[in-house]
Design a protein around this motif. Structure first.
Motif, PDB file in Angstrom:
ATOM      1  N   ARG A  20       0.834  -1.201   0.000  1.00 44.23           N
ATOM      2  CA  ARG A  20       0.000   0.000   0.000  1.00 44.23           C
ATOM      3  C   ARG A  20       0.872   1.255   0.000  1.00 44.23           C
ATOM      4  N   ASP A  21       0.320   2.303  -0.599  1.00 44.81           N
ATOM      5  CA  ASP A  21       0.979   3.612  -0.556  1.00 44.81           C
ATOM      6  C   ASP A  21      -0.083   4.689  -0.385  1.00 44.81           C
ATOM      7  N   VAL A  22       0.328   5.944  -0.388  1.00 47.81           N
ATOM      8  CA  VAL A  22      -0.615   7.037  -0.126  1.00 47.81           C
ATOM      9  C   VAL A  22      -1.742   7.095  -1.157  1.00 47.81           C
ATOM     10  N   GLY A  23      -1.534   6.550  -2.346  1.00 47.96           N
ATOM     11  CA  GLY A  23      -2.587   6.495  -3.355  1.00 47.96           C
ATOM     12  C   GLY A  23      -3.754   5.612  -2.951  1.00 47.96           C
ATOM     13  N   ASP A  24      -3.551   4.755  -1.944  1.00 54.67           N
ATOM     14  CA  ASP A  24      -4.616   3.878  -1.443  1.00 54.67           C
ATOM     15  C   ASP A  24      -5.374   4.500  -0.272  1.00 54.67           C
ATOM     16  N   ALA A  25      -5.020   5.711   0.113  1.00 55.57           N
ATOM     17  CA  ALA A  25      -5.578   6.309   1.332  1.00 55.57           C
ATOM     18  C   ALA A  25      -7.078   6.556   1.235  1.00 55.57           C
ATOM     19  N   GLU A  26      -7.573   6.992   0.101  1.00 57.06           N
ATOM     20  CA  GLU A  26      -8.991   7.342   0.005  1.00 57.06           C
ATOM     21  C   GLU A  26      -9.881   6.117   0.226  1.00 57.06           C
ATOM     22  N   TRP A  27      -9.593   5.018  -0.483  1.00 55.60           N
ATOM     23  CA  TRP A  27     -10.429   3.836  -0.271  1.00 55.60           C
ATOM     24  C   TRP A  27     -10.178   3.230   1.111  1.00 55.60           C
ATOM     25  N   ASN A  28      -8.946   3.378   1.631  1.00 53.75           N
ATOM     26  CA  ASN A  28      -8.662   2.866   2.971  1.00 53.75           C
ATOM     27  C   ASN A  28      -9.482   3.627   4.017  1.00 53.75           C
TER      28      ASN A  28
END
Length: 171
Positions: A20-28
């Motif tokens: 995971r990276d910051v690009g996954d933050a919204e769905w996370n």
């Protein structure tokens, strides 16, 4: 003992998983919103935590992988290894799937791939800690070979089950 790093990406018949990276933050953040009581964390806070977790994963050789369907790249949740309540030598498996994807075998499929990768690092035991009320997670762990080790209570006084899985015997 020193261990090989886990791969930062894994694939199965239906899934692609990558660190995971910051690009996954919204769905996370949306996934966190499915927790009891919702979430009070901001998107910025989740991004910061995920960036820190990625750095730690790169240092430790274990971390959480975003799970996506191969057919449409839809994010389903995450699965991976963490130190959690255990150690870097004997880490915990952790996973969480959006409720709309429960009961479709995704968590089991992802967890099997993570366990294979975990044992390929040279580790001999992997742990899991699960709330006694979390029947779906307990079913996944049973399917992938975990056995109950002991029980305790969490910080709220709720029952917490420790499960363990030993590495397969060498053939």
């Amino acid at each position: 003992m020193r261990y090989a790093a886990m791969p930062t990406s894994l694939s199965t018949a239906r899934l692609n998983m990558k660190l995971r990276d910051v690009g996954d933050a919204e769905w996370n953040l949306a996934l966190l919103g499915e927790h009891d009581g919702g979430v009070t964390e901001s998107l910025q806070s989740v991004r910061g935590r995920m960036a820190a977790q990625r750095i730690l994963a790169e240092q430790n050789g274990i971390g959480l992988l975003a799970i996506r369907r191969r057919t449409d790249d839809e994010p389903l949740g995450y699965c991976g290894l963490i130190v959690g309540r255990c150690t870097l030598d004997e880490p915990e498996i952790a996973y969480e799937i959006f409720k709309r994807f429960h009961s479709q075998g995704y968590a089991t499929e992802a967890a099997r791939a993570v366990m294979d990768a975990a044992f390929a690092t040279g580790r001999r035991r992997i742990w899991s800690t699960v709330g006694a009320w979390n029947t779906p997670s307990l079913r996944v762990l049973e399917k992938i070979g975990f056995e109950r080790h002991h029980e305790t209570v969490d910080h709220r006084g709720r029952p917490l089950i420790y499960l363990v899985r030993q590495a397969p015997s060498p053939s």
